[in-house]
Write a protein that holds these residues in place. Structure first.
Motif, short mmCIF file in Angstrom:
data_model
loop_
_atom_site.label_atom_id
_atom_site.label_comp_id
_atom_site.label_asym_id
_atom_site.label_seq_id
_atom_site.Cartn_x
_atom_site.Cartn_y
_atom_site.Cartn_z
N LEU A 45 0.84 -1.20 0.00
CA LEU A 45 0.00 0.00 0.00
C LEU A 45 0.87 1.25 0.00
CD1 LEU A 45 -2.54 -1.20 2.68
CD2 LEU A 45 -3.21 -0.45 0.38
N THR A 46 0.44 2.25 -0.74
CA THR A 46 1.05 3.58 -0.65
C THR A 46 0.52 4.26 0.61
OG1 THR A 46 -0.74 4.62 -1.90
CG2 THR A 46 1.12 3.72 -3.16
N PRO A 47 1.10 5.38 1.03
CA PRO A 47 0.54 6.11 2.18
C PRO A 47 -0.94 6.44 1.98
CG PRO A 47 2.72 6.94 1.68
CD PRO A 47 2.38 5.97 0.57
N GLU A 48 -1.31 6.82 0.75
CA GLU A 48 -2.71 7.13 0.49
C GLU A 48 -3.58 5.88 0.62
OE1 GLU A 48 -0.10 10.07 -1.50
OE2 GLU A 48 -0.17 7.88 -1.45
N GLY A 49 -3.04 4.74 0.18
CA GLY A 49 -3.77 3.49 0.30
C GLY A 49 -3.97 3.09 1.75
N ARG A 50 -2.92 3.24 2.56
CA ARG A 50 -3.04 2.90 3.98
C ARG A 50 -4.06 3.80 4.67
NH1 ARG A 50 2.57 2.16 3.42
NH2 ARG A 50 2.98 4.31 4.14
N ALA A 51 -4.12 5.05 4.27
CA ALA A 51 -5.08 5.96 4.86
C ALA A 51 -6.51 5.60 4.49
CB ALA A 51 -4.77 7.40 4.43
N LEU A 52 -6.68 5.03 3.28
CA LEU A 52 -8.03 4.70 2.81
C LEU A 52 -8.58 3.41 3.42
CD1 LEU A 52 -10.38 5.34 0.88
CD2 LEU A 52 -9.16 4.05 -0.90
N VAL A 53 -7.70 2.48 3.81
CA VAL A 53 -8.14 1.15 4.26
C VAL A 53 -9.20 1.22 5.36
CG1 VAL A 53 -7.41 -0.95 5.46
CG2 VAL A 53 -6.13 -0.15 3.49
N PRO A 54 -8.97 1.93 6.48
CA PRO A 54 -9.99 1.91 7.53
C PRO A 54 -11.32 2.49 7.09
CG PRO A 54 -8.29 3.54 8.01
CD PRO A 54 -7.78 2.71 6.87
N HIS A 55 -11.31 3.47 6.20
CA HIS A 55 -12.56 4.05 5.72
C HIS A 55 -13.30 3.07 4.82
CE1 HIS A 55 -11.39 7.92 7.37
NE2 HIS A 55 -10.22 7.81 6.75
N ALA A 56 -12.55 2.38 3.95
CA ALA A 56 -13.18 1.39 3.07
C ALA A 56 -13.75 0.23 3.87
CB ALA A 56 -12.16 0.89 2.05
N GLU A 57 -13.00 -0.23 4.88
CA GLU A 57 -13.49 -1.32 5.73
C GLU A 57 -14.73 -0.89 6.50
OE1 GLU A 57 -10.01 -2.31 7.98
OE2 GLU A 57 -9.55 -4.02 6.66
N GLU A 58 -14.77 0.36 6.93
CA GLU A 58 -15.94 0.86 7.67
C GLU A 58 -17.17 0.87 6.76
OE1 GLU A 58 -18.25 2.47 10.77
OE2 GLU A 58 -16.35 1.38 10.72
N ILE A 59 -17.00 1.22 5.50
CA ILE A 59 -18.12 1.20 4.54
C ILE A 59 -18.68 -0.21 4.44
CG2 ILE A 59 -18.73 1.41 2.09
CD1 ILE A 59 -16.75 3.76 1.96
N LEU A 60 -17.79 -1.19 4.27
CA LEU A 60 -18.24 -2.58 4.13
C LEU A 60 -18.87 -3.08 5.43
CD1 LEU A 60 -15.34 -4.19 2.05
CD2 LEU A 60 -17.46 -3.13 1.26
N ASN A 61 -18.30 -2.68 6.58
CA ASN A 61 -18.88 -3.11 7.85
C ASN A 61 -20.28 -2.53 8.06
OD1 ASN A 61 -16.64 -4.63 8.57
ND2 ASN A 61 -15.65 -2.93 9.66
N ARG A 62 -20.46 -1.27 7.66
CA ARG A 62 -21.78 -0.64 7.80
C ARG A 62 -22.80 -1.32 6.90
NH1 ARG A 62 -22.07 4.34 10.46
NH2 ARG A 62 -20.45 4.30 12.08
N LEU A 63 -22.37 -1.68 5.69
CA LEU A 63 -23.27 -2.39 4.78
C LEU A 63 -23.63 -3.76 5.35
CD1 LEU A 63 -21.81 -1.53 1.28
CD2 LEU A 63 -24.01 -0.82 2.20
N ASN A 64 -22.63 -4.43 5.95
CA ASN A 64 -22.90 -5.73 6.57
C ASN A 64 -23.87 -5.59 7.74
OD1 ASN A 64 -22.26 -8.61 6.99
ND2 ASN A 64 -21.43 -7.86 8.93
N ASP A 65 -23.73 -4.53 8.53
CA ASP A 65 -24.66 -4.29 9.64
C ASP A 65 -26.08 -4.04 9.12
OD1 ASP A 65 -22.61 -4.56 11.43
OD2 ASP A 65 -22.28 -2.41 11.68
N LEU A 66 -26.15 -3.30 8.00
CA LEU A 66 -27.45 -3.02 7.40
C LEU A 66 -28.12 -4.31 6.94
CD1 LEU A 66 -29.47 -0.86 6.45
CD2 LEU A 66 -28.21 -0.76 4.29
N ALA A 67 -27.32 -5.19 6.31
CA ALA A 67 -27.87 -6.47 5.82
C ALA A 67 -28.31 -7.35 6.99
CB ALA A 67 -26.83 -7.20 4.97
N SER A 68 -27.49 -7.38 8.06
CA SER A 68 -27.84 -8.24 9.19
C SER A 68 -29.06 -7.73 9.93
CB SER A 68 -26.65 -8.37 10.15
OG SER A 68 -26.35 -7.11 10.74
N ALA A 69 -29.27 -6.41 9.90
CA ALA A 69 -30.45 -5.86 10.56
C ALA A 69 -31.72 -6.36 9.90
CB ALA A 69 -30.40 -4.34 10.54
N GLY A 70 -31.63 -6.63 8.59
CA GLY A 70 -32.78 -7.16 7.87
C GLY A 70 -33.09 -8.59 8.21
N GLY A 71 -32.13 -9.31 8.75
CA GLY A 71 -32.35 -10.67 9.17
C GLY A 71 -32.64 -11.65 8.06
#
Length: 299
Positions: free
Chosen positions: A65-91
């Motif tokens: 990863l470049t410095p920009e890539g390392r900075a983006l990782v936690p934000h990208a993972e948070e997007i996917l985690n929020r989507l996963n939470d949204l899907a699980s809320a639907g059951g």
């Protein structure tokens, strides 16, 4: 960034980016996400173009990863985690299984779940469930261990085992026998569960092969009701697993234990080990485990 600018970003770019970052390379990311390496590279290039920065240093091995890539990782993972939470809320959970297991197991699982969990039944032949789970078309799969799966990313636990049985037409000389041997069956026209072409290691084939026998099936089918109908009409003797026929209409046929099959069908719960588990999926898995294994007539 305003919301209109966000419309230009595709979610599969973010999925591919996180996969490369997590797995340390484009090839490993392709394998983990069941995409081609060229598709992963295309997604990363499009994301870099949209952001106007380079996310990976392609001159290093493994890719870093470049410095920009390392900075983006936690934000990208948070997007996917929020989507996963949204899907699980639907059951919602997509429950893949083959017909006889669907008939016996699925209703018992549904009755053990709270009303807010929506279970979608996806039925199909055992050999198709591996691909469905690998592609993400189902969230879990109930299928036999044999034929063996090829995807190393699938994890399984055995739920129950079941014997092989012979299926005779009423009035057949062996229909009233307390048991029958593989040698006796090998002399008869057989109808078996399996594919009509190709070589796949179903339990009935393994049983005969282990006994040094190689009988030829006059018919093969993946549908228990079809097997029973063929037997009922006098077109052969069936050899299949017990659950397939004990959950179907057995009018006009007799089930006889096989004394020396040496092989049992193992039915297992399969999940994808690299995908996150939602709370709803965990509850469904718990419900599956709570169902007592099926029992069989003593003969």
């Amino acid at each position: 960034m305003d919301l209109t600018a966000a419309y230009g970003f595709r979610m599969d770019w973010i999925v591919s980016f996180v996969a490369v970052a997590r797995h340390g390379g484009f090839s490993a990311a392709a394998k983990a996400t069941f995409r081609s390496q060229s598709r992963i590279s295309e997604h990363i290039a499009e994301l870099e173009k949209a952001l106007g920065v380079q996310l990976f240093d392609r001159t290093t091995h493994p890719t870093g990863l470049t410095p920009e890539g390392r900075a983006l990782v936690p934000h990208a993972e948070e997007i996917l985690n929020r989507l996963n939470d949204l899907a699980s809320a639907g059951g919602e959970v997509r429950f893949g299984t083959y017909p006889s297991a669907a008939a016996w197991l699925f209703p018992q699982v549904v009755r053990r779940l709270p009303a807010e969990i929506r279970l979608h039944l996806v039925e199909g032949p055992s050999i198709d469930l591996e691909g469905a789970l690998g592609r993400g078309d189902v969230d879990l799969a109930i299928r036999p261990v044999h034929p063996l799966v090829a995807l190393e990313s699938l994890h399984h636990e055995i739920l129950w085992t079941e014997p092989l049985v012979a299926v005779f037409q009423d009035g057949h000389p062996l229909a009233a026998a307390p048991e029958v041997s593989l040698g006796e069956l090998a002399e008869l026209p057989l109808i078996s569960i399996g594919e009509t072409s190709g070589v796949r290691q179903f339990e009935s084939h393994l049983a005969f092969a282990s006994a040094g026998l190689n009988p030829e099936s006059v018919f093969r089918t993946n549908q228990p009701q079809t097997l029973l109908s063929l037997v009922r009409h006098g077109l052969g003797t069936g050899v299949t697993n017990a659950l397939a026929v004990t959950t179907a209409n057995i009018t006009g046929v007799r089930l006889v234990p096989i004394s020396d099959s040496g092989v049992e069908r193992q039915v297992a719960l399969f999940v994808h080990r690299d995908r996150p588990r939602t709370p709803a999926l965990d509850q469904v898995i718990t419900a599956v485990r709570a169902v007592p294994p099926p029992t069989w007539p003593s003969g």
